[in-house]
Design a protein around this motif. Structure first.
Motif, PDB file in Angstrom:
ATOM      1  N   ALA A 111       0.836  -1.211   0.000  1.00 21.26           N
ATOM      2  CA  ALA A 111       0.000   0.000   0.000  1.00 21.26           C
ATOM      3  C   ALA A 111       0.868   1.257   0.000  1.00 21.26           C
ATOM      4  O   ALA A 111       0.622   2.206  -0.765  1.00 21.26           O
ATOM      5  N   ASP A 112       1.887   1.270   0.848  1.00 21.74           N
ATOM      6  CA  ASP A 112       2.770   2.439   0.922  1.00 21.74           C
ATOM      7  C   ASP A 112       3.525   2.646  -0.389  1.00 21.74           C
ATOM      8  O   ASP A 112       3.679   3.781  -0.860  1.00 21.74           O
ATOM      9  N   SER A 113       4.009   1.554  -0.979  1.00 22.77           N
ATOM     10  CA  SER A 113       4.786   1.695  -2.212  1.00 22.77           C
ATOM     11  C   SER A 113       3.904   2.164  -3.368  1.00 22.77           C
ATOM     12  O   SER A 113       4.360   2.904  -4.238  1.00 22.77           O
ATOM     13  N   ARG A 114       2.643   1.764  -3.377  1.00 21.35           N
ATOM     14  CA  ARG A 114       1.722   2.241  -4.419  1.00 21.35           C
ATOM     15  C   ARG A 114       1.544   3.751  -4.323  1.00 21.35           C
ATOM     16  O   ARG A 114       1.573   4.471  -5.330  1.00 21.35           O
ATOM     17  N   LEU A 115       1.352   4.227  -3.097  1.00 21.32           N
ATOM     18  CA  LEU A 115       1.186   5.676  -2.908  1.00 21.32           C
ATOM     19  C   LEU A 115       2.464   6.418  -3.306  1.00 21.32           C
ATOM     20  O   LEU A 115       2.411   7.470  -3.958  1.00 21.32           O
ATOM     21  N   ALA A 116       3.612   5.878  -2.896  1.00 19.63           N
ATOM     22  CA  ALA A 116       4.877   6.533  -3.217  1.00 19.63           C
ATOM     23  C   ALA A 116       5.141   6.533  -4.721  1.00 19.63           C
ATOM     24  O   ALA A 116       5.618   7.518  -5.283  1.00 19.63           O
ATOM     25  N   LEU A 117       4.822   5.423  -5.372  1.00 17.94           N
ATOM     26  CA  LEU A 117       5.024   5.345  -6.812  1.00 17.94           C
ATOM     27  C   LEU A 117       4.090   6.301  -7.546  1.00 17.94           C
ATOM     28  O   LEU A 117       4.471   6.932  -8.535  1.00 17.94           O
ATOM     29  N   MET A 118       2.868   6.454  -7.034  1.00 21.04           N
ATOM     30  CA  MET A 118       1.922   7.405  -7.635  1.00 21.04           C
ATOM     31  C   MET A 118       2.463   8.827  -7.511  1.00 21.04           C
ATOM     32  O   MET A 118       2.431   9.614  -8.465  1.00 21.04           O
ATOM     33  N   ALA A 119       2.999   9.168  -6.311  1.00 15.75           N
ATOM     34  CA  ALA A 119       3.566  10.501  -6.116  1.00 15.75           C
ATOM     35  C   ALA A 119       4.772  10.716  -7.019  1.00 15.75           C
ATOM     36  O   ALA A 119       4.972  11.796  -7.579  1.00 15.75           O
ATOM     37  N   HIS A 120       5.563   9.685  -7.180  1.00 11.06           N
ATOM     38  CA  HIS A 120       6.738   9.764  -8.045  1.00 11.06           C
ATOM     39  C   HIS A 120       6.318  10.022  -9.495  1.00 11.06           C
ATOM     40  O   HIS A 120       6.917  10.843 -10.191  1.00 11.06           O
ATOM     41  N   ALA A 121       5.281   9.313  -9.950  1.00 10.74           N
ATOM     42  CA  ALA A 121       4.802   9.493 -11.320  1.00 10.74           C
ATOM     43  C   ALA A 121       4.256  10.895 -11.534  1.00 10.74           C
ATOM     44  O   ALA A 121       4.468  11.519 -12.580  1.00 10.74           O
ATOM     45  N   GLU A 122       3.539  11.413 -10.533  1.00 13.61           N
ATOM     46  CA  GLU A 122       2.962  12.763 -10.671  1.00 13.61           C
ATOM     47  C   GLU A 122       4.041  13.832 -10.653  1.00 13.61           C
ATOM     48  O   GLU A 122       3.919  14.867 -11.310  1.00 13.61           O
ATOM     49  N   ALA A 123       5.130  13.576  -9.892  1.00 13.70           N
ATOM     50  CA  ALA A 123       6.190  14.577  -9.791  1.00 13.70           C
ATOM     51  C   ALA A 123       7.083  14.593 -11.025  1.00 13.70           C
ATOM     52  O   ALA A 123       7.808  15.551 -11.250  1.00 13.70           O
ATOM     53  N   GLY A 124       7.035  13.534 -11.819  1.00 15.30           N
ATOM     54  CA  GLY A 124       7.895  13.464 -13.004  1.00 15.30           C
ATOM     55  C   GLY A 124       8.862  12.313 -12.869  1.00 15.30           C
ATOM     56  O   GLY A 124       9.280  11.938 -11.778  1.00 15.30           O
ATOM     57  N   ALA A 125       9.278  11.771 -14.011  1.00 15.49           N
ATOM     58  CA  ALA A 125      10.052  10.529 -14.010  1.00 15.49           C
ATOM     59  C   ALA A 125      11.359  10.638 -13.262  1.00 15.49           C
ATOM     60  O   ALA A 125      11.818   9.687 -12.661  1.00 15.49           O
ATOM     61  N   ASP A 126      11.993  11.796 -13.294  1.00 19.32           N
ATOM     62  CA  ASP A 126      13.315  11.904 -12.690  1.00 19.32           C
ATOM     63  C   ASP A 126      13.278  12.517 -11.302  1.00 19.32           C
ATOM     64  O   ASP A 126      14.309  12.789 -10.705  1.00 19.32           O
ATOM     65  N   ALA A 127      12.089  12.775 -10.787  1.00 15.55           N
ATOM     66  CA  ALA A 127      11.994  13.427  -9.490  1.00 15.55           C
ATOM     67  C   ALA A 127      12.120  12.421  -8.365  1.00 15.55           C
ATOM     68  O   ALA A 127      11.832  11.264  -8.499  1.00 15.55           O
ATOM     69  N   VAL A 128      12.560  12.894  -7.232  1.00 16.20           N
ATOM     70  CA  VAL A 128      12.570  12.072  -6.035  1.00 16.20           C
ATOM     71  C   VAL A 128      11.138  12.012  -5.516  1.00 16.20           C
ATOM     72  O   VAL A 128      10.435  13.017  -5.518  1.00 16.20           O
ATOM     73  N   PRO A 129      10.652  10.867  -5.047  1.00 19.34           N
ATOM     74  CA  PRO A 129       9.253  10.740  -4.673  1.00 19.34           C
ATOM     75  C   PRO A 129       8.889  11.408  -3.361  1.00 19.34           C
ATOM     76  O   PRO A 129       8.268  10.821  -2.504  1.00 19.34           O
ATOM     77  N   VAL A 130       9.366  12.608  -3.143  1.00 23.20           N
ATOM     78  CA  VAL A 130       8.881  13.451  -2.049  1.00 23.20           C
ATOM     79  C   VAL A 130       8.872  14.876  -2.580  1.00 23.20           C
ATOM     80  O   VAL A 130       9.595  15.222  -3.495  1.00 23.20           O
ATOM     81  N   VAL A 131       8.063  15.708  -2.007  1.00 21.12           N
ATOM     82  CA  VAL A 131       7.953  17.090  -2.465  1.00 21.12           C
ATOM     83  C   VAL A 131       9.252  17.827  -2.184  1.00 21.12           C
ATOM     84  O   VAL A 131       9.808  17.720  -1.102  1.00 21.12           O
ATOM     85  N   SER A 132       9.777  18.518  -3.185  1.00 24.04           N
ATOM     86  CA  SER A 132      11.009  19.271  -3.009  1.00 24.04           C
ATOM     87  C   SER A 132      10.819  20.339  -1.952  1.00 24.04           C
ATOM     88  O   SER A 132       9.827  21.031  -1.903  1.00 24.04           O
ATOM     89  N   ALA A 133      11.805  20.459  -1.086  1.00 22.68           N
ATOM     90  CA  ALA A 133      11.701  21.435  -0.011  1.00 22.68           C
ATOM     91  C   ALA A 133      13.100  21.768   0.466  1.00 22.68           C
ATOM     92  O   ALA A 133      14.082  21.149   0.072  1.00 22.68           O
TER      93      ALA A 133
END
Length: 729
Positions: free
Chosen positions: A641-663
């Motif tokens: 469940a956690d990896s699905r959410l993280a992968l979804m966030a990664h896909a939305e942020a862009g292919a080369d982005a780290v799967p957390v919001v830049s800060a």
């Protein structure tokens, strides 16, 4: 006056004879005239004892001595006499005593040329018959010992292979019994048969390895590999055993250790599995910690070589100094009581020592009785050339076009991945979902290569390979054309690898599948490899225990990122295999549950959900010998469940982005503190973002925090992070 001179000369000659007669052997002076005549102006008294010829007779008739030279060695002496070298001459030959005995003679002499052209040779002949006989006996004994050792090794190898055949039958029938969905009690019996057979097979493989090392027939591979894959396998195998005993198990890797090496990953893994398995075996409570770092005592390593230091520390029963002295010897355990209590033969450490030496390292142990042990070893590896996979894959692709391959895998996702990758370079692909389909397809059509999954329900890849080879032999007894068969596997350790090679496989491609490795294996096996720089068999792996290393997984697809994106969508939106696994266990469909765990392990690794892949691998191993715990299933469901959410966030942020919001670093530190306090499994993703934000400012303290998070030691990580100053927004 002349009388006085003659008296002085005779006294000097008498004194010379007194001295030389006391010298062992024969002191001589030989004169060769320009016309070839030979005389012996001086021969010491040792001539009588050594040859039976008195010195006076030898001086009067040189042939009395020379006729005693063994006829087979006469050319050696004549060659030395005719030499024009001014350097001392040393030679060995046989000569007879007048009593008929043969003596070995060592001659040492120098030559000079007189003004009249005559050659004067001065030297000594010494008998060394006894020493020569001792040398010959020693050589014969050494040769006999080596022959006996070779015979023993050949016998062990033959017996190991002979025993392996019925053992494989036992394993096969136990597997078939488990496949028949027996009642729980009978299933337990089949599982115990299979487990015991695998233990015996492991012992046979150890004996075979030892015999190969002793016979000098064991050679290491020299192939690029990701260190993290070896350590992940160690974590899956040994970590599960530790978990079953209630031990804490951790793997720590220093920040400066390269992720990609060139060497033999199978033999490295074999040593680590042996040391890790022993640590768990001899530890009743506490922990087992594996650590990898650069060898500090090693001089600065060159750019193309790396020396690593591995250690396995446990809190087990420990060893006395006397016991330590017995380690690393074949068939020897530290104490007979350990054999009775813990089992084993003592072969593992002996084999490990020899493998480490083949890898250019040393192995040792620090231990104290009752206070645990630390086994440590070093190993030397080459560094891969820094070449991206894209040019290599593209270069190989130019020579792969037009080939036809059969891809056999029960997992439709793996079939899709391999099919589309090959399709992108104009390789014709035929798909088979089982070993039986592969046999049928290979009989109906000639392929340039066959890719074979090792683990499939029903008939596995090894058995399918055996049958294909038998089919080829029946159709073409001369074996004019042998189709290369390449294994597709998540893990093949040394014994399994030999089993595959014995069945007739030619090469191996690891899972998760990387485009460069896939194309490279096909190019090599079809002799279409082009001259390209060396490249890692797998692209750089993620850190040791990230929850979701999606960006790294995406790079494995090379020039087909859209294929990764399609798999990622399927992982997010498709069936939850962990829930299917839980339902199958509840319905006691254990074979189906085993297949689901195997499928999830490969699928998760392919998209980069490495924690899910590890948990699924542990459950798969549990199902092979029994049942997994409820807690293990719950952890897997949560991780999916956690990896699905993280992968979804990664896909939305862009292919080369780290799967957390830049800060900023400060806000990321605050976010990480919160996640650690909440025991949030997404903490590692936030840690990765914090490390990226700090860049070069990230120091050793942050690396230590990362290791604690990777090992799920959130309390320790939280305490260190609270003291870490990363600046303000």
């Amino acid at each position: 006056m002349s009388t006085t001179s003659e008296t002085s000369d005779s006294q000097a000659l008498r004194r010379l004879r007194e001295i030389t007669d006391r010298v062992p052997g024969i002191v001589f002076e030989l004169r060769r005239e320009t016309d070839g005549r030979i005389s012996l102006p001086f021969v010491s008294g040792g001539s009588l004892e050594m040859s039976g010829v008195p010195s006076a007779e030898a001086e009067a008739n040189p042939n009395a001595l020379f006729s005693l030279i063994h006829p087979d060695d006469l050319h050696i002496v004549l060659g030395a006499m005719n030499s024009t070298s001014d350097r001392p001459t040393s030679l060995d030959y046989r000569a007879f005593h007048r009593d008929g005995r043969t003596r070995w003679v060592h001659s040492l002499a120098t030559r000079r040329v007189e003004p009249d052209g005559a050659v004067i040779v001065t030297g000594c002949w010494q008998e060394y018959t006894r020493e020569k006989e001792l040398q010959d006996r020693l050589a014969q004994a050494t040769e006999a010992a080596e022959a006996a050792s070779r015979a023993k090794s050949d016998f062990l190898a033959t017996m190991s292979h002979e025993i392996r055949t019925p053992m494989n039958a036992v394993l096969s029938f136990a597997y078939l019994g488990l496949q028949a969905d027996p009642p729980p009690k009978l299933r337990e019996h089949f599982a115990r048969i299979e487990s015991s057979a695998r233990t015996l097979l492991s012992l046979i493989d150890d004996i075979l390895d030892l015999s190969k090392v002793e016979a000098g027939k064991l050679h290491l591979e020299h192939t690029p590999f990701a260190l993290s894959q070896v350590l992940d396998n160690l974590h899956s195998v040994v970590g599960l055993r530790a978990q079953e005993k209630g031990l804490h198990f951790a793997v720590e890797v220093d920040e400066d250790v390269p992720g990609t090496l060139v060497g033999d990953p199978l033999r490295l893994g074999q040593v680590l599995l042996n040391l890790g398995g022993n640590a768990v075996k001899f530890t009743r409570e506490g922990e087992v910690v594996v650590r990898v770092g650069m060898a500090r005592a090693e001089p600065e390593h060159s750019a193309d070589q790396t020396m690593l230091e591995f250690s396995v520390r446990d809190s087990g029963i420990g060893l006395t100094q006397e016991q330590i002295g017995k380690l690393f010897q074949a068939f020897v355990q530290a104490d007979s009581s350990t054999t009775r209590e813990f089992g084993g033969t003592g072969l593992g450490l002996s084999i490990s020592k020899r493998l480490v030496e083949l890898m250019g390292g040393t192995i040792g142990v620090h231990s104290e009785a009752g206070r645990g042990s630390t086994f440590h070893f070093s190993a030397r590896f080459d560094a891969p050339e820094a070449v991206s996979a894209e040019p290599v894959a593209a270069a190989e692709a130019t020579v792969l076009a037009g080939l036809s391959v059969l891809v056999t895998d029960d997992h439709d996702i793996n079939r899709q991945v391999v099919s589309e990758l090959f399709g992108s370079v104009d390789v014709q692909v035929t798909l088979a979902a089982s070993g039986a389909e592969a046999i049928e397809a290979s009989a109906a059509q000639r392929f340039d290569a066959i890719f074979m999954d090792l683990r499939m329900p029903g008939m596995d890849g090894v058995e399918a390979t055996r049958r294909i080879r038998a089919q080829e032999a029946a159709l073409d007894p001369a074996l004019a054309r042998r189709t290369p068969i390449i294994a597709l596997t998540a893990n093949v350790m040394a014994p399994d690898r030999e089993r595959c090679l014995a069945a007739g496989m030619d090469a191996f491609v690891g899972k998760p599948i990387a485009v460069s490795e896939l194309f490279g294996a096909l190019a090599r096996c079809t002799n279409r490899r082009v001259a390209t720089p060396a490249v890692s068999a797998t692209l750089p792996e993620p850190p040791l225990a990230p929850e979701a290393a999606f960006a790294a997984a995406r790079t494995r697809f090379g020039h087909k990122p859209e294929l990764y994106e399609a798999l990622a969508r399927r992982y997010i939106e498709g069936e939850d295999l962990s829930e299917r696994l839980r339902a199958e266990l509840a319905a006691q469909r254990f074979d189906a549950a085993l297949l689901s765990a195997h499928t999830l392990k490969g699928f998760a690794a392919q998209v980069g959900a490495m924690q899910v892949s590890r948990l699924a691998a542990q459950i798969e191993r549990s199902l092979e010998t029994g049942l997994p715990t409820v807690a293990a299933i719950d952890a897997l469901v949560a991780a999916v469940a956690d990896s699905r959410l993280a992968l979804m966030a990664h896909a939305e942020a862009g292919a080369d982005a780290v799967p957390v919001v830049s800060a900023s670093a400060a806000s990321l530190r605050a976010e990480l503190l919160r996640r650690l306090g909440d025991d949030d499994d997404a903490a590692y993703e936030t840690f990765e973002a914090l490390r990226a934000a700090l860049g070069a400012a990230a120091g050793a303290d942050l690396a230590t925090i990362g290791r604690h998070i990777a090992n799920l030691e959130y309390v320790q990580a939280l305490a260190l992070l609270a003291l870490l100053d990363v600046g303000s927004d």
